[in-house]
Design a protein around this motif. Structure first.
Motif, PDB file in Angstrom:
ATOM      1  N   LEU A 113     -47.585  58.445-108.058  1.00 24.16           N
ATOM      2  CA  LEU A 113     -46.562  57.619-107.430  1.00 24.16           C
ATOM      3  C   LEU A 113     -45.709  56.845-108.424  1.00 24.16           C
ATOM      4  N   GLU A 114     -46.282  56.528-109.558  1.00 25.16           N
ATOM      5  CA  GLU A 114     -45.533  55.746-110.540  1.00 25.16           C
ATOM      6  C   GLU A 114     -44.444  56.590-111.223  1.00 25.16           C
ATOM      7  N   PRO A 115     -43.312  55.968-111.603  1.00 26.69           N
ATOM      8  CA  PRO A 115     -42.993  54.534-111.509  1.00 26.69           C
ATOM      9  C   PRO A 115     -42.525  54.154-110.106  1.00 26.69           C
ATOM     10  N   ASP A 131     -39.445  51.649-109.538  1.00 30.38           N
ATOM     11  CA  ASP A 131     -38.170  52.293-109.878  1.00 30.38           C
ATOM     12  C   ASP A 131     -37.741  53.296-108.813  1.00 30.38           C
ATOM     13  N   LYS A 132     -38.714  53.953-108.187  1.00 30.88           N
ATOM     14  CA  LYS A 132     -38.368  54.893-107.105  1.00 30.88           C
ATOM     15  C   LYS A 132     -37.656  54.148-105.976  1.00 30.88           C
ATOM     16  N   GLY A 172     -32.021  52.192-103.411  1.00 29.52           N
ATOM     17  CA  GLY A 172     -31.169  51.085-102.991  1.00 29.52           C
ATOM     18  C   GLY A 172     -31.894  49.910-102.387  1.00 29.52           C
ATOM     19  N   TRP A 173     -33.196  49.781-102.639  1.00 26.48           N
ATOM     20  CA  TRP A 173     -33.981  48.684-102.095  1.00 26.48           C
ATOM     21  C   TRP A 173     -34.175  47.581-103.131  1.00 26.48           C
ATOM     22  N   GLN A 174     -34.233  46.349-102.656  1.00 32.49           N
ATOM     23  CA  GLN A 174     -34.717  45.258-103.485  1.00 32.49           C
ATOM     24  C   GLN A 174     -36.237  45.397-103.597  1.00 32.49           C
ATOM     25  N   VAL A 175     -36.766  45.259-104.798  1.00 32.61           N
ATOM     26  CA  VAL A 175     -38.209  45.411-105.024  1.00 32.61           C
ATOM     27  C   VAL A 175     -38.808  44.092-105.467  1.00 32.61           C
ATOM     28  N   ILE A 176     -39.875  43.692-104.803  1.00 35.17           N
ATOM     29  CA  ILE A 176     -40.637  42.500-105.178  1.00 35.17           C
ATOM     30  C   ILE A 176     -42.084  42.928-105.364  1.00 35.17           C
ATOM     31  N   THR A 191     -35.781  45.353 -98.311  1.00 37.80           N
ATOM     32  CA  THR A 191     -36.690  44.913 -99.377  1.00 37.80           C
ATOM     33  C   THR A 191     -38.051  45.574 -99.218  1.00 37.80           C
ATOM     34  N   VAL A 192     -38.643  45.950-100.337  1.00 32.69           N
ATOM     35  CA  VAL A 192     -40.022  46.421-100.335  1.00 32.69           C
ATOM     36  C   VAL A 192     -40.858  45.465-101.176  1.00 32.69           C
TER      37      VAL A 192
END
Length: 282
Positions: A197-199, A202-203, A208-212, A237-238
């Motif tokens: 699954l990584e990265p 970054d995926k 186009g999602w905000q990542v937290i 957001t994810v």
């Protein structure tokens, strides 16, 4: 009345401990189910329902409520315990988990009559599509509530997740928050061995999602993640919550064999004692 919320991490820890005791006890009574992921995601669910969510357990169909879509249906024991301790139904009913005729089946179903269920869950990978549709509908109706969609990291190996992620970004659904239980394990072992699954962050950003990213067992960190997620503008957001499968019972932590395993009647007292002796750490 609308549920009372708390931002006190010590109080949230106390609630989470009670939820974990209910999870372990209900699964031991059922004799089957999914313990590891349920325990691992308890702190995030506790923070969401007791610290963030705009909801009313006495009026579960309240139109202005935030919606929680449980896509990873097999952690139903944690979801049921959270709903019960929030006041949606009697805590005693948790002991009917997986029994014939119970409202608490192995995966949540809207047709089972249990309040607080937004999605009939079972087939992994479906929840984000449903949540995306709900978020778009809220936008079209000029409603201000948020949709929180709950996922396992192994579930992200389903292609339908990424179709929904693309659609949510396209429609700028800033009222949609996906939460990932990133424990690094699934039924067959490590996610990175089954299908890498990584990265991961970054995926999601590339879609186009905000990542937290947050520590899924640090209540202050989780609270901050949810607050920041609900303030997003023009994009979904994810939250990638780093968790420990089996959290709270050291003897089973980070052991994927406990994905779908439950304690025996003989093991139950020792498991409950381990939960009781666990201490809050900042």
């Amino acid at each position: 009345m609308v549920a009372r919320l708390t931002t006190d991490p010590v109080r949230l820890f106390e609630i989470a401990t009670e939820l974990r005791k209910s999870i372990v006890t209900s699964l031991a009574e059922a004799g089957s189910g999914h313990l590891g992921g349920s325990l691992g995601f308890t702190d995030v669910l506790t923070t969401l329902f007791f610290g963030i969510l705009n909801h009313d357990p006495l009026h579960p169909a309240w139109p202005e409520r935030d919606r929680v879509v449980l896509s990873i249906g097999h952690i139903a024991p944690a979801f049921y315990a959270t709903l019960a301790h929030s006041g949606y139904f009697p805590v005693e009913e948790l002991l009917t988990l997986r029994k014939l005729g119970s409202r608490l089946q192995g995966h949540p179903g809207r047709d089972h009559g249990l309040p607080g269920i937004e999605l009939s869950a079972g087939s992994l990978g479906q929840g984000l599509s449903v949540a995306t549709g709900m978020a778009l509908a809220a936008k079209l109706d000029n409603q201000s509530h948020h949709i929180f969609s709950i996922h396992g990291d192994g579930e992200l190996q389903e292609g339908s997740i990424w179709e929904a992620a693309m659609a949510a970004s396209h429609h700028r659904l800033d009222n949609l928050v996906a939460v990932i239980d990133r424990n690094g394990l699934q039924i067959d072992g490590r996610t990175e061995d089954v299908m890498k699954l990584e990265p991961l962050a970054d995926k999601w950003r590339s879609f186009g999602w905000q990542v937290i990213e947050c520590d899924g067992h640090d209540f202050t960190n989780i609270l901050d993640a949810f607050r920041n997620a609900t303030m997003a503008l023009d994009c979904p957001t994810v939250i990638i919550a780093r968790t420990i499968m089996g959290k709270g019972i050291p003897s089973i932590e980070n052991d994927f064999h406990w994905h779908g395993k439950v304690p025996s009647a003989e093991q139950l007292p020792a498991f409950l004692e381990q939960l009781t002796n666990d201490q809050y750490k900042k």
